[in-house]
Design a protein around this motif. Structure first.
Motif, PDB file in Angstrom:
ATOM      1  N   PRO A   1     -11.883   9.440   5.069  1.00  0.00           N
ATOM      2  CA  PRO A   1     -11.612   9.819   6.466  1.00  0.00           C
ATOM      3  C   PRO A   1     -11.363   8.593   7.339  1.00  0.00           C
ATOM      4  CG  PRO A   1     -13.530  11.001   5.617  1.00  0.00           C
ATOM      5  CD  PRO A   1     -13.190   9.955   4.597  1.00  0.00           C
ATOM      6  N   GLY A   2     -10.445   8.750   8.305  1.00  0.00           N
ATOM      7  CA  GLY A   2     -10.177   7.675   9.247  1.00  0.00           C
ATOM      8  C   GLY A   2      -9.160   6.652   8.792  1.00  0.00           C
ATOM      9  N   LEU A   3      -8.502   6.894   7.647  1.00  0.00           N
ATOM     10  CA  LEU A   3      -7.481   5.971   7.153  1.00  0.00           C
ATOM     11  C   LEU A   3      -6.152   6.712   7.027  1.00  0.00           C
ATOM     12  CD1 LEU A   3      -9.431   4.035   4.360  1.00  0.00           C
ATOM     13  CD2 LEU A   3      -9.427   3.658   6.839  1.00  0.00           C
ATOM     14  N   PRO A   4      -5.489   6.999   8.153  1.00  0.00           N
ATOM     15  CA  PRO A   4      -4.262   7.803   8.128  1.00  0.00           C
ATOM     16  C   PRO A   4      -3.058   7.017   7.638  1.00  0.00           C
ATOM     17  CG  PRO A   4      -4.676   7.044  10.345  1.00  0.00           C
ATOM     18  CD  PRO A   4      -5.851   6.581   9.521  1.00  0.00           C
ATOM     19  N   ARG A   5      -2.008   7.741   7.259  1.00  0.00           N
ATOM     20  CA  ARG A   5      -0.751   7.097   6.898  1.00  0.00           C
ATOM     21  C   ARG A   5      -0.091   6.520   8.145  1.00  0.00           C
ATOM     22  NH1 ARG A   5       0.321  11.808   3.941  1.00  0.00           N
ATOM     23  NH2 ARG A   5       1.898  12.402   5.461  1.00  0.00           N
ATOM     24  N   GLY A   6       0.638   5.421   7.979  1.00  0.00           N
ATOM     25  CA  GLY A   6       1.380   4.811   9.075  1.00  0.00           C
ATOM     26  C   GLY A   6       2.870   4.973   8.866  1.00  0.00           C
ATOM     27  N   SER A   7       3.661   4.390   9.768  1.00  0.00           N
ATOM     28  CA  SER A   7       5.116   4.460   9.641  1.00  0.00           C
ATOM     29  C   SER A   7       5.716   3.093   9.945  1.00  0.00           C
ATOM     30  CB  SER A   7       5.703   5.509  10.586  1.00  0.00           C
ATOM     31  OG  SER A   7       5.416   5.180  11.939  1.00  0.00           O
ATOM     32  N   PHE A   8       6.762   2.731   9.196  1.00  0.00           N
ATOM     33  CA  PHE A   8       7.473   1.466   9.381  1.00  0.00           C
ATOM     34  C   PHE A   8       8.884   1.798   9.823  1.00  0.00           C
ATOM     35  CE2 PHE A   8       9.942  -2.234   8.039  1.00  0.00           C
ATOM     36  CZ  PHE A   8       9.147  -3.269   8.497  1.00  0.00           C
ATOM     37  N   LEU A   9       9.332   1.186  10.945  1.00  0.00           N
ATOM     38  CA  LEU A   9      10.606   1.549  11.538  1.00  0.00           C
ATOM     39  C   LEU A   9      11.795   0.955  10.799  1.00  0.00           C
ATOM     40  CD1 LEU A   9       9.700   1.241  15.340  1.00  0.00           C
ATOM     41  CD2 LEU A   9       9.683   3.280  13.878  1.00  0.00           C
ATOM     42  N   GLY A  10      11.599  -0.146  10.098  1.00  0.00           N
ATOM     43  CA  GLY A  10      12.700  -0.780   9.387  1.00  0.00           C
ATOM     44  C   GLY A  10      13.003  -0.109   8.061  1.00  0.00           C
ATOM     45  N   GLN A  11      13.980  -0.657   7.347  1.00  0.00           N
ATOM     46  CA  GLN A  11      14.418  -0.103   6.070  1.00  0.00           C
ATOM     47  C   GLN A  11      13.616  -0.676   4.922  1.00  0.00           C
ATOM     48  OE1 GLN A  11      18.525  -0.849   5.203  1.00  0.00           O
ATOM     49  NE2 GLN A  11      18.477   0.157   3.203  1.00  0.00           N
ATOM     50  N   GLY A  12      13.114   0.191   4.068  1.00  0.00           N
ATOM     51  CA  GLY A  12      12.392  -0.235   2.882  1.00  0.00           C
ATOM     52  C   GLY A  12      13.267  -0.152   1.645  1.00  0.00           C
ATOM     53  N   PRO A  13      12.711  -0.451   0.478  1.00  0.00           N
ATOM     54  CA  PRO A  13      13.483  -0.372  -0.763  1.00  0.00           C
ATOM     55  C   PRO A  13      13.745   1.069  -1.162  1.00  0.00           C
ATOM     56  CG  PRO A  13      11.184  -0.799  -1.254  1.00  0.00           C
ATOM     57  CD  PRO A  13      11.300  -0.843   0.246  1.00  0.00           C
ATOM     58  N   SER A  14      14.778   1.270  -1.961  1.00  0.00           N
ATOM     59  CA  SER A  14      14.999   2.588  -2.564  1.00  0.00           C
ATOM     60  C   SER A  14      13.993   2.788  -3.683  1.00  0.00           C
ATOM     61  CB  SER A  14      16.416   2.690  -3.116  1.00  0.00           C
ATOM     62  OG  SER A  14      16.571   1.818  -4.239  1.00  0.00           O
ATOM     63  N   GLU A  15      13.814   4.043  -4.095  1.00  0.00           N
ATOM     64  CA  GLU A  15      12.874   4.302  -5.186  1.00  0.00           C
ATOM     65  C   GLU A  15      13.334   3.617  -6.466  1.00  0.00           C
ATOM     66  OE1 GLU A  15      11.138   8.069  -7.783  1.00  0.00           O
ATOM     67  OE2 GLU A  15      11.397   8.284  -5.613  1.00  0.00           O
ATOM     68  N   GLU A  16      14.632   3.595  -6.698  1.00  0.00           N
ATOM     69  CA  GLU A  16      15.151   2.938  -7.907  1.00  0.00           C
ATOM     70  C   GLU A  16      14.851   1.447  -7.882  1.00  0.00           C
ATOM     71  OE1 GLU A  16      19.419   2.271 -10.252  1.00  0.00           O
ATOM     72  OE2 GLU A  16      19.336   3.403  -8.381  1.00  0.00           O
ATOM     73  N   GLU A  17      15.071   0.801  -6.720  1.00  0.00           N
ATOM     74  CA  GLU A  17      14.782  -0.630  -6.600  1.00  0.00           C
ATOM     75  C   GLU A  17      13.303  -0.905  -6.810  1.00  0.00           C
ATOM     76  OE1 GLU A  17      18.159  -1.993  -3.325  1.00  0.00           O
ATOM     77  OE2 GLU A  17      16.248  -1.148  -2.663  1.00  0.00           O
ATOM     78  N   PHE A  18      12.462  -0.066  -6.194  1.00  0.00           N
ATOM     79  CA  PHE A  18      11.030  -0.301  -6.304  1.00  0.00           C
ATOM     80  C   PHE A  18      10.543  -0.106  -7.735  1.00  0.00           C
ATOM     81  CE2 PHE A  18       6.649   1.230  -6.329  1.00  0.00           C
ATOM     82  CZ  PHE A  18       6.018   0.144  -5.740  1.00  0.00           C
ATOM     83  N   ARG A  19      11.007   0.945  -8.390  1.00  0.00           N
ATOM     84  CA  ARG A  19      10.574   1.194  -9.768  1.00  0.00           C
ATOM     85  C   ARG A  19      10.943   0.018 -10.668  1.00  0.00           C
ATOM     86  NH1 ARG A  19       9.173   6.620 -10.903  1.00  0.00           N
ATOM     87  NH2 ARG A  19       9.456   6.147 -13.109  1.00  0.00           N
ATOM     88  N   LYS A  20      12.123  -0.542 -10.462  1.00  0.00           N
ATOM     89  CA  LYS A  20      12.556  -1.678 -11.280  1.00  0.00           C
ATOM     90  C   LYS A  20      11.711  -2.907 -10.980  1.00  0.00           C
ATOM     91  CE  LYS A  20      16.582  -4.555 -12.361  1.00  0.00           C
ATOM     92  NZ  LYS A  20      18.021  -4.803 -12.075  1.00  0.00           N
ATOM     93  N   THR A  21      11.504  -3.185  -9.680  1.00  0.00           N
ATOM     94  CA  THR A  21      10.742  -4.370  -9.298  1.00  0.00           C
ATOM     95  C   THR A  21       9.292  -4.281  -9.762  1.00  0.00           C
ATOM     96  OG1 THR A  21      12.135  -4.736  -7.364  1.00  0.00           O
ATOM     97  CG2 THR A  21       9.958  -5.755  -7.341  1.00  0.00           C
ATOM     98  N   ALA A  22       8.692  -3.098  -9.584  1.00  0.00           N
ATOM     99  CA  ALA A  22       7.285  -2.930  -9.943  1.00  0.00           C
ATOM    100  C   ALA A  22       7.082  -2.679 -11.436  1.00  0.00           C
ATOM    101  CB  ALA A  22       6.678  -1.774  -9.148  1.00  0.00           C
ATOM    102  N   GLY A  23       8.161  -2.443 -12.170  1.00  0.00           N
ATOM    103  CA  GLY A  23       8.032  -2.186 -13.603  1.00  0.00           C
ATOM    104  C   GLY A  23       7.405  -0.842 -13.927  1.00  0.00           C
ATOM    105  N   VAL A  24       7.705   0.171 -13.100  1.00  0.00           N
ATOM    106  CA  VAL A  24       7.141   1.507 -13.335  1.00  0.00           C
ATOM    107  C   VAL A  24       7.781   2.102 -14.582  1.00  0.00           C
ATOM    108  CG1 VAL A  24       6.775   3.795 -12.359  1.00  0.00           C
ATOM    109  CG2 VAL A  24       6.745   1.788 -10.854  1.00  0.00           C
ATOM    110  N   LEU A  25       6.962   2.588 -15.493  1.00  0.00           N
ATOM    111  CA  LEU A  25       7.463   3.120 -16.760  1.00  0.00           C
ATOM    112  C   LEU A  25       8.192   4.436 -16.563  1.00  0.00           C
ATOM    113  CD1 LEU A  25       4.397   2.390 -19.092  1.00  0.00           C
ATOM    114  CD2 LEU A  25       6.446   0.991 -18.736  1.00  0.00           C
TER     115      LEU A  25
END
Length: 446
Positions: A245-269
């Motif tokens: 409790p008390g740890l809500p999600r936030g929002s970032f106004l700028g552009q983040g990575p795509s899911e494909e970019e993130f999966r590749k960078t993080a090495g998600v199987l």
């Protein structure tokens, strides 16, 4: 100096820059408890030597209470010119399992234009980007220069915060460059305008005086490891969102990575889903994240048929820029107390906290950096966030509210910082050092 002269000077010195980075990265300067102090002190000495090679008239090690020495340097500002403070750190993360490395972690290895080894990116590339940029001027700097390179950022960087608070005039500057971040991708220039804070602690569960035979006591004797596992898994729901409790999600106004970019960078199987809700920029840069970073239990190789009497875990919490790390860690600890099963004994200790950072819209220094990075990279930088924390940044912001704080560096997202096979792209390092030198010239000319 003209921009052409600056670019040529940095490029011509790159072979020496690479050799110096190899020498510095070969030192296992891990400032964590339980690791030898001698390599950390050796890295401080080499950092001092490298800063002297830039022509700075004053270079010295300064004591930091309860920590390793920082290396400080300065050169006075020409009449009417501003002063710029340059920050980096010479300590590194532990190497972890050597078997996970393709090259020895403390034997810097050059492969296809990239230098592999612990600390080659985080943050000895930051040390060398400062050194390479300053060397370009051969001791005739267009602005006042101050440099602070600390020796225990990775484990307890908040100790330098107290040093800054006690010595504000030593570090006072009009602009501050923090070389401990990087671009989303190699060749994609960016300035980090948002940092999550960090809180960490150790939790220990105890249930028995000593291990007991799992055949004779299993099923009735409370297993400390099982209790700890139940507590840790309660921190997230089935979607991977935090349940505290008390740890809500936030929002970032700028552009983040795509899911494909993130999966590749993080090495998600393949087949493994990403966790949490909201955009990737929200999850990575503006929301809370809880990670179990270590466990003290018998290894599989050392396992015996026994019910465990004790188990410990290290828990790290990433905190949005506007969040309070101390309040956050208290909320997580209280939640773990509430979900502790079976009346077992639980204790918490070894707390570490570091505040986040949110930049303002920028002024003359940011404008100068934009021009410098556009020339060095061929396109202007964009604003990005970072999930990590740099404890010193918020203290600098509080001490020097009029100063512009600029975060950029050679640690691209695929550099493997804090992971096996860390590396720095040497062309990226050249461009970052060039951009820093051009920035100093632009700001001095302005």
């Amino acid at each position: 100096m003209t921009p052409d002269q600056i670019e040529s000077a940095v490029a011509a010195a790159m072979p020496q820059t690479v050799e110096d980075l190899k020498r510095l990265a070969a030192i296992p300067s891990v400032a964590f408890p339980g690791h030898p102090e001698e390599p950390v002190l050796a890295a401080a000495a080499v950092t001092e030597e490298l800063l002297r090679s830039t022509g700075l008239p004053r270079v010295q090690q300064v004591a930091v209470e309860g920590s390793f020495p920082a290396v400080y340097a300065e050169a006075p500002a020409p009449p009417g010119a501003p002063t710029v403070l340059l920050y980096a750190h010479y300590d590194v993360q532990p190497a972890g399992d050597p078997a996970a490395w393709r090259t020895p972690p403390f034997e810097p290895t050059l492969i296809d234009g990239r230098l592999y080894g612990r600390g080659t990116a985080d943050d000895k590339s930051g040390v060398m980007s400062h050194v390479a940029a300053l060397r370009a001027f051969r001791g005739r700097f267009p602005v006042g220069i101050k440099v602070i390179v600390e020796g225990q950022e990775e484990y307890a960087g908040e100790r330098l915060e107290a040093f800054v608070e006690r010595n504000p005039e030593l570090l006072r500057a009009d602009a501050i460059v923090v070389a401990d971040t990087g671009n989303p991708r190699v060749g994609d220039p960016a300035v980090t305008t948002s940092l999550r804070g960090m809180a960490a602690f150790t939790v220990e569960v105890r249930t028995l005086r000593e291990p007991v035979h799992s055949g004779s006591a299993g099923g009735a004797a409370p297993d400390a490891l099982a209790a700890l596992m139940r507590m840790l898994t309660a921190l997230h729901d089935d979607n991977g969102d935090i349940r505290v409790p008390g740890l809500p999600r936030g929002s970032f106004l700028g552009q983040g990575p795509s899911e494909e970019e993130f999966r590749k960078t993080a090495g998600v199987l393949d087949g493994a889903s990403l966790v949490g809700s909201g955009s990737l920029a929200d999850r990575l840069w503006s929301s809370y994240a809880i990670t179990v970073t270590g466990l003290d239990v018998p290894t599989v190789a050392q396992a015996i048929n026994a019910v465990q009497p004790a188990a410990r875990a290290r828990v790290t919490v990433r905190v949005p820029p506007a969040g309070d790390p101390k309040t956050t860690v208290n909320a997580v600890v209280e939640f773990l107390r509430q979900v502790t099963p079976w009346g077992v004994q639980v204790g918490f200790g070894d707390f570490t906290v570091g505040s986040g950072f949110q930049a303002d819209s920028g002024g003359a220094a940011r404008a100068a950096l934009n021009r410098a990075m556009e020339r060095a990279f061929g396109r202007p930088p964009r604003d990005v966030g970072a999930g990590g924390s740099i404890p010193l940044v918020n203290t600098l912001l509080k001490q020097f509210p009029a100063a512009e704080i600029l975060l950029f560096g050679a640690e691209d997202e695929d550099a493997g910082c804090h992971a096996p096979n860390e590396r720095v792209d040497l062309e990226e390092l050249r461009k970052v050092a060039t951009a820093e030198a051009l920035f100093l010239q632009e700001l001095g000319s302005a």
